[in-house]
Structures are given as structure tokens and as C-alpha cells.
Scaffold this motif. Structure first.
Motif, PDB file in Angstrom:
ATOM      1  N   SER A 262      66.278  54.950  32.105  1.00 13.49           N
ATOM      2  CA  SER A 262      65.312  54.158  32.861  1.00 13.49           C
ATOM      3  C   SER A 262      65.943  53.587  34.128  1.00 13.49           C
ATOM      4  N   ARG A 263      65.150  53.584  35.199  1.00 15.87           N
ATOM      5  CA  ARG A 263      65.640  53.041  36.473  1.00 15.87           C
ATOM      6  C   ARG A 263      64.738  51.919  36.970  1.00 15.87           C
ATOM      7  N   THR A 264      64.097  51.218  36.054  1.00 14.20           N
ATOM      8  CA  THR A 264      63.287  50.079  36.470  1.00 14.20           C
ATOM      9  C   THR A 264      64.210  48.970  36.970  1.00 14.20           C
ATOM     10  N   ARG A 265      63.667  48.122  37.797  1.00 14.62           N
ATOM     11  CA  ARG A 265      64.462  47.102  38.484  1.00 14.62           C
ATOM     12  C   ARG A 265      65.236  46.193  37.517  1.00 14.62           C
ATOM     13  N   ASP A 266      64.584  45.725  36.462  1.00 15.42           N
ATOM     14  CA  ASP A 266      65.254  44.816  35.541  1.00 15.42           C
ATOM     15  C   ASP A 266      66.383  45.502  34.765  1.00 15.42           C
ATOM     16  N   VAL A 267      66.198  46.756  34.416  1.00 14.10           N
ATOM     17  CA  VAL A 267      67.225  47.495  33.665  1.00 14.10           C
ATOM     18  C   VAL A 267      68.424  47.808  34.558  1.00 14.10           C
ATOM     19  N   VAL A 268      68.171  48.247  35.776  1.00 10.93           N
ATOM     20  CA  VAL A 268      69.265  48.565  36.702  1.00 10.93           C
ATOM     21  C   VAL A 268      70.058  47.293  37.028  1.00 10.93           C
ATOM     22  N   ARG A 269      69.357  46.189  37.184  1.00  9.96           N
ATOM     23  CA  ARG A 269      70.013  44.905  37.469  1.00  9.96           C
ATOM     24  C   ARG A 269      70.913  44.492  36.302  1.00  9.96           C
ATOM     25  N   ALA A 270      70.404  44.635  35.079  1.00  8.26           N
ATOM     26  CA  ALA A 270      71.197  44.293  33.887  1.00  8.26           C
ATOM     27  C   ALA A 270      72.414  45.199  33.764  1.00  8.26           C
ATOM     28  N   ARG A 271      72.233  46.491  34.012  1.00  8.82           N
ATOM     29  CA  ARG A 271      73.366  47.421  33.965  1.00  8.82           C
ATOM     30  C   ARG A 271      74.417  47.050  35.002  1.00  8.82           C
ATOM     31  N   SER A 272      73.973  46.661  36.174  1.00  5.25           N
ATOM     32  CA  SER A 272      74.906  46.291  37.233  1.00  5.25           C
ATOM     33  C   SER A 272      75.749  45.088  36.820  1.00  5.25           C
ATOM     34  N   ILE A 273      75.118  44.093  36.234  1.00  6.21           N
ATOM     35  CA  ILE A 273      75.856  42.932  35.737  1.00  6.21           C
ATOM     36  C   ILE A 273      76.841  43.369  34.659  1.00  6.21           C
ATOM     37  N   LEU A 274      76.381  44.203  33.772  1.00  4.99           N
ATOM     38  CA  LEU A 274      77.206  44.673  32.663  1.00  4.99           C
ATOM     39  C   LEU A 274      78.429  45.447  33.141  1.00  4.99           C
ATOM     40  N   TYR A 275      78.225  46.398  34.046  1.00  2.86           N
ATOM     41  CA  TYR A 275      79.344  47.182  34.567  1.00  2.86           C
ATOM     42  C   TYR A 275      80.372  46.284  35.245  1.00  2.86           C
ATOM     43  N   ASN A 276      79.900  45.340  36.043  1.00  2.00           N
ATOM     44  CA  ASN A 276      80.819  44.461  36.754  1.00  2.00           C
ATOM     45  C   ASN A 276      81.563  43.530  35.803  1.00  2.00           C
ATOM     46  N   LEU A 277      80.904  43.044  34.766  1.00  2.14           N
ATOM     47  CA  LEU A 277      81.587  42.209  33.776  1.00  2.14           C
ATOM     48  C   LEU A 277      82.684  42.993  33.060  1.00  2.14           C
ATOM     49  N   LEU A 278      82.353  44.194  32.615  1.00  3.36           N
ATOM     50  CA  LEU A 278      83.333  45.005  31.892  1.00  3.36           C
ATOM     51  C   LEU A 278      84.508  45.383  32.783  1.00  3.36           C
ATOM     52  N   HIS A 279      84.222  45.702  34.028  1.00  7.51           N
ATOM     53  CA  HIS A 279      85.288  46.130  34.936  1.00  7.51           C
ATOM     54  C   HIS A 279      86.181  44.964  35.363  1.00  7.51           C
ATOM     55  N   GLU A 280      85.577  43.839  35.714  1.00  7.85           N
ATOM     56  CA  GLU A 280      86.353  42.707  36.227  1.00  7.85           C
ATOM     57  C   GLU A 280      87.006  41.876  35.128  1.00  7.85           C
ATOM     58  N   SER A 281      86.286  41.627  34.047  1.00 11.94           N
ATOM     59  CA  SER A 281      86.801  40.736  33.008  1.00 11.94           C
ATOM     60  C   SER A 281      87.644  41.448  31.958  1.00 11.94           C
ATOM     61  N   TYR A 282      87.329  42.712  31.690  1.00 11.74           N
ATOM     62  CA  TYR A 282      88.013  43.429  30.616  1.00 11.74           C
ATOM     63  C   TYR A 282      88.767  44.663  31.085  1.00 11.74           C
ATOM     64  N   ASN A 283      88.781  44.936  32.380  1.00 13.99           N
ATOM     65  CA  ASN A 283      89.487  46.084  32.966  1.00 13.99           C
ATOM     66  C   ASN A 283      89.133  47.417  32.302  1.00 13.99           C
ATOM     67  N   VAL A 284      87.870  47.570  31.939  1.00 18.47           N
ATOM     68  CA  VAL A 284      87.418  48.836  31.354  1.00 18.47           C
ATOM     69  C   VAL A 284      87.288  49.854  32.479  1.00 18.47           C
ATOM     70  N   SER A 285      87.785  51.041  32.259  1.00 20.23           N
ATOM     71  CA  SER A 285      87.785  52.065  33.303  1.00 20.23           C
ATOM     72  C   SER A 285      86.365  52.548  33.597  1.00 20.23           C
ATOM     73  N   ILE A 286      86.190  53.051  34.780  1.00 19.17           N
ATOM     74  CA  ILE A 286      84.892  53.544  35.237  1.00 19.17           C
ATOM     75  C   ILE A 286      84.449  54.748  34.403  1.00 19.17           C
TER      76      ILE A 286
END
Length: 130
Positions: A61-85
Motif C-alpha cells: 500500500s502507498r496511501t499517505r498514512d502508511v507511507v508516513r508510518a513506514r518513513s518514521i519506522l525506517y528512520n527509527l530503525l536506522h538511526e536508533s538501532y543501526n539496522v542496515s538498509i
């Protein structure tokens, strides 16, 4: 180009070998593969905060609310937990370039990450909760 290559090679030779098989070293930065327990904890918090279901988050799904949530999620995992892309891409069944795009949006303050948007406050609150 050759100077940069030699510099990187020199840095890699000076570093100790990696003992933990879950880590990758990229010129002094350690990236981890996704720990599913941690990922699930972060997913639960983001879904609750953004009012998005897990099913929608893992769908295409590419609805606005889902894409926004994914964006927050990716950034949290990358910045806080150093999870690879690449690891995030595998977990969420997304291409790694989609994850890169989401991370670069935050860095460049584009789309959902504009200075006037409330996503910054939500991101900081979630980061403090975790």
C-alpha cells in the motif's frame, strides 16, 4: 579516486576483524541485521502512534498514512538501532532503494519531513519512548 580508495583500504586494514557475525563494518560504522524482537517492538509503537495496522505496514500500500508510518519506522530503525538498509528492505519486503528514498527524505526535509510538519515531534517522542 585512487587516493580515496587507498585511504579506505588503509582504514579497513587498521580495524580489528569483526567477531560478531551480525555486524558489518563500513569505514568505521557498524550496521546490524534486523533483530526481529526489536523490530516488532518498534513496529508496535509506530502502528499505535500512527493508527496504522501491521497488515497495511507490510503490504504494498502507498496511501499517505502508511507511507508516513513506514518513513518514521525506517528512520527509527536506522538511526536508533543501526539496522542496515538491505536488512530493512528484506524485513518489509521492499526494495532497498525505497528505504534509501525514505531516509533521504528526512535528511533533505522533503515530502512528509518538511519543517512545517508534525512528523518531527512524533519521531522524537517515539525515539524517546524506545
Amino acid at each position: 579516486f585512487s587516493e580515496g580508495f587507498l585511504y579506505a583500504a588503509d582504514l579497513l586494514q587498521k580495524n580489528q576483524p569483526i567477531v560478531d557475525s551480525n555486524l558489518k563494518r563500513t569505514i568505521g560504522v557498524k550496521y546490524k541485521t534486523a533483530n526481529m524482537e526489536t523490530v516488532n517492538k518498534v513496529i508496535d509503537k509506530v502502528c499505535k502512534r500512527c493508527l496504522v495496522s501491521k497488515h497495511d505496514l507490510f503490504s504494498k500500500s502507498r496511501t499517505r498514512d502508511v507511507v508516513r508510518a513506514r518513513s518514521i519506522l525506517y528512520n527509527l530503525l536506522h538511526e536508533s538501532y543501526n539496522v542496515s538498509i538491505a536488512s530493512m528492505g528484506r524485513v518489509f519486503n521492499q526494495d532497498h532503494t525505497t528505504v534509501i528514498h525514505s531516509l533521504s527524505n528526512k535528511q533533505n526535509k522533503r515530502n512528509y519531513w518538511g519543517a512545517e510538519n508534525t512528523i518531527w515531534e512524533e519521531f522524537k517522542e517515539l525515539q524517546q519512548e524506545l
